[in-house]
Design a protein around this motif. Structure first.
Motif, PDB file in Angstrom:
ATOM      1  N   UNK A  79       0.834  -1.208   0.000  1.00  0.00           N
ATOM      2  CA  UNK A  79       0.000   0.000   0.000  1.00  0.00           C
ATOM      3  C   UNK A  79       0.865   1.252   0.000  1.00  0.00           C
ATOM      4  N   UNK A  80       1.916   1.279   0.805  1.00  0.00           N
ATOM      5  CA  UNK A  80       2.772   2.475   0.813  1.00  0.00           C
ATOM      6  C   UNK A  80       3.483   2.645  -0.525  1.00  0.00           C
ATOM      7  N   UNK A  81       3.909   1.554  -1.132  1.00  0.00           N
ATOM      8  CA  UNK A  81       4.550   1.637  -2.454  1.00  0.00           C
ATOM      9  C   UNK A  81       3.550   2.113  -3.502  1.00  0.00           C
ATOM     10  N   UNK A  82       2.343   1.550  -3.493  1.00  0.00           N
ATOM     11  CA  UNK A  82       1.319   1.956  -4.451  1.00  0.00           C
ATOM     12  C   UNK A  82       0.835   3.382  -4.194  1.00  0.00           C
ATOM     13  N   UNK A  83       1.054   3.883  -2.965  1.00  0.00           N
ATOM     14  CA  UNK A  83       0.683   5.252  -2.630  1.00  0.00           C
ATOM     15  C   UNK A  83       1.732   6.268  -3.042  1.00  0.00           C
ATOM     16  N   UNK A  84       2.824   5.808  -3.668  1.00  0.00           N
ATOM     17  CA  UNK A  84       3.828   6.730  -4.177  1.00  0.00           C
ATOM     18  C   UNK A  84       5.046   6.911  -3.290  1.00  0.00           C
ATOM     19  N   UNK A  85       5.227   6.032  -2.311  1.00  0.00           N
ATOM     20  CA  UNK A  85       6.352   6.123  -1.386  1.00  0.00           C
ATOM     21  C   UNK A  85       7.170   4.840  -1.447  1.00  0.00           C
ATOM     22  N   UNK A  86       8.374   4.874  -0.895  1.00  0.00           N
ATOM     23  CA  UNK A  86       9.110   3.607  -0.780  1.00  0.00           C
ATOM     24  C   UNK A  86       8.301   2.652   0.109  1.00  0.00           C
ATOM     25  N   UNK A  87       8.336   1.361  -0.174  1.00  0.00           N
ATOM     26  CA  UNK A  87       7.558   0.430   0.647  1.00  0.00           C
ATOM     27  C   UNK A  87       8.010   0.460   2.102  1.00  0.00           C
ATOM     28  N   UNK A  88       7.052   0.517   3.000  1.00  0.00           N
ATOM     29  CA  UNK A  88       7.340   0.489   4.427  1.00  0.00           C
ATOM     30  C   UNK A  88       7.405  -0.965   4.861  1.00  0.00           C
ATOM     31  N   UNK A  89       8.585  -1.410   5.258  1.00  0.00           N
ATOM     32  CA  UNK A  89       8.767  -2.774   5.751  1.00  0.00           C
ATOM     33  C   UNK A  89       8.834  -2.720   7.269  1.00  0.00           C
ATOM     34  N   UNK A  90       7.743  -3.112   7.915  1.00  0.00           N
ATOM     35  CA  UNK A  90       7.687  -3.075   9.369  1.00  0.00           C
ATOM     36  C   UNK A  90       8.719  -4.016   9.979  1.00  0.00           C
ATOM     37  N   UNK A  91       9.291  -3.583  11.103  1.00  0.00           N
ATOM     38  CA  UNK A  91      10.158  -4.466  11.875  1.00  0.00           C
ATOM     39  C   UNK A  91       9.295  -5.551  12.501  1.00  0.00           C
ATOM     40  N   UNK A  92       9.928  -6.649  12.903  1.00  0.00           N
ATOM     41  CA  UNK A  92       9.200  -7.700  13.608  1.00  0.00           C
ATOM     42  C   UNK A  92       8.580  -7.128  14.874  1.00  0.00           C
ATOM     43  N   UNK A  93       7.456  -7.665  15.262  1.00  0.00           N
ATOM     44  CA  UNK A  93       6.772  -7.242  16.474  1.00  0.00           C
ATOM     45  C   UNK A  93       6.851  -8.391  17.474  1.00  0.00           C
ATOM     46  N   UNK A  94       7.235  -8.065  18.693  1.00  0.00           N
ATOM     47  CA  UNK A  94       7.277  -9.040  19.781  1.00  0.00           C
ATOM     48  C   UNK A  94       5.888  -9.063  20.409  1.00  0.00           C
ATOM     49  N   UNK A  95       5.040  -9.982  19.973  1.00  0.00           N
ATOM     50  CA  UNK A  95       3.669 -10.026  20.447  1.00  0.00           C
ATOM     51  C   UNK A  95       3.578 -10.429  21.910  1.00  0.00           C
ATOM     52  N   UNK A  96       4.547 -11.180  22.410  1.00  0.00           N
ATOM     53  CA  UNK A  96       4.574 -11.510  23.834  1.00  0.00           C
ATOM     54  C   UNK A  96       4.783 -10.231  24.648  1.00  0.00           C
ATOM     55  N   UNK A  97       5.762  -9.411  24.277  1.00  0.00           N
ATOM     56  CA  UNK A  97       6.009  -8.152  24.989  1.00  0.00           C
ATOM     57  C   UNK A  97       4.805  -7.224  24.872  1.00  0.00           C
ATOM     58  N   UNK A  98       4.181  -7.177  23.711  1.00  0.00           N
ATOM     59  CA  UNK A  98       2.995  -6.346  23.513  1.00  0.00           C
ATOM     60  C   UNK A  98       1.876  -6.803  24.446  1.00  0.00           C
ATOM     61  N   UNK A  99       1.681  -8.107  24.562  1.00  0.00           N
ATOM     62  CA  UNK A  99       0.653  -8.668  25.444  1.00  0.00           C
ATOM     63  C   UNK A  99       0.961  -8.334  26.905  1.00  0.00           C
ATOM     64  N   UNK A 100       2.220  -8.484  27.304  1.00  0.00           N
ATOM     65  CA  UNK A 100       2.611  -8.193  28.679  1.00  0.00           C
ATOM     66  C   UNK A 100       2.435  -6.714  29.006  1.00  0.00           C
ATOM     67  N   UNK A 101       2.755  -5.819  28.065  1.00  0.00           N
ATOM     68  CA  UNK A 101       2.567  -4.386  28.278  1.00  0.00           C
ATOM     69  C   UNK A 101       1.089  -4.056  28.453  1.00  0.00           C
ATOM     70  N   UNK A 102       0.233  -4.665  27.632  1.00  0.00           N
ATOM     71  CA  UNK A 102      -1.194  -4.417  27.727  1.00  0.00           C
ATOM     72  C   UNK A 102      -1.735  -4.947  29.053  1.00  0.00           C
TER      73      UNK A 102
END
Length: 169
Positions: A127-150
């Motif tokens: 979507x970011x590439x098709x929107x006219x920008x360099x593609x945004x490649x998200x970093x990996x997400x630590x879902x365990x840490x995200x769950x613990x923070x929540x």
């Protein structure tokens, strides 16, 4: 003579079932991309900064069937100028069996998003590439840490609501 490991258990005994998870479907549930800078004719100076927010939601859809939604919001800014806004709700439907009730919530909000994250990353890049920008490649997400923070945030909110100084016996 050695016992046969495949023999049926004696009457009255039960063996724990192995946890099972199957991806039934995955799909873009909602998607919004706004090329704000271009629409307003604003000049982009410098390298835009990205702010990425991730939230998760899980809903029961049937017997052993759950929908897990990964919600990603990306805001790109160059100084005070908003370059683009992207909001994606990406859902997966999962058939989950043999998970104890006490472990189901963390399982749904940690393991299931791990399964769909590569597709979330691809959609955002496309979507970011098709929107006219360099593609945004998200970093990996630590879902365990995200769950613990929540979980910690929710516990702090509960303590703040009930922490008025009165003790109960």
């Amino acid at each position: 003579m050695a016992e046969n490991d495949t023999a049926t258990p004696e009457a009255g005994t039960t063996q724990p079932q192995r946890p099972r998870m199957q991806v039934v479907a995955q799909y873009v549930r909602d998607l919004s991309f706004e090329n704000v800078a271009l629409m307003k004719g604003a000049r982009i100076e410098g390298t835009p900064q990205m702010q990425v927010q991730v939230a998760l939601d899980a809903n029961k859809r049937g017997e052993n069937l759950y929908e897990v939604i990964t919600k990603v919001k990306v805001e790109s800014k160059a100084g005070d100028v908003v370059v683009f806004l992207l909001e994606l709700d990406y859902a997966g439907q999962f058939k989950v069996e043999n998970i104890p009730d006490a472990q189901l919530h963390p399982y749904l909000l940690i393991e299931c998003p791990r399964m769909t994250f590569p597709y979330v990353r691809r959609v955002i890049g496309d979507v970011t590439r098709d929107g006219g920008f360099p593609p945004l490649n998200l970093d990996n997400i630590d879902f365990l840490a995200l769950y613990q923070q929540d979980l910690a945030r929710r516990q702090a909110a509960q303590q703040a609501q009930g922490g008025n100084g009165s003790a109960q016996a």
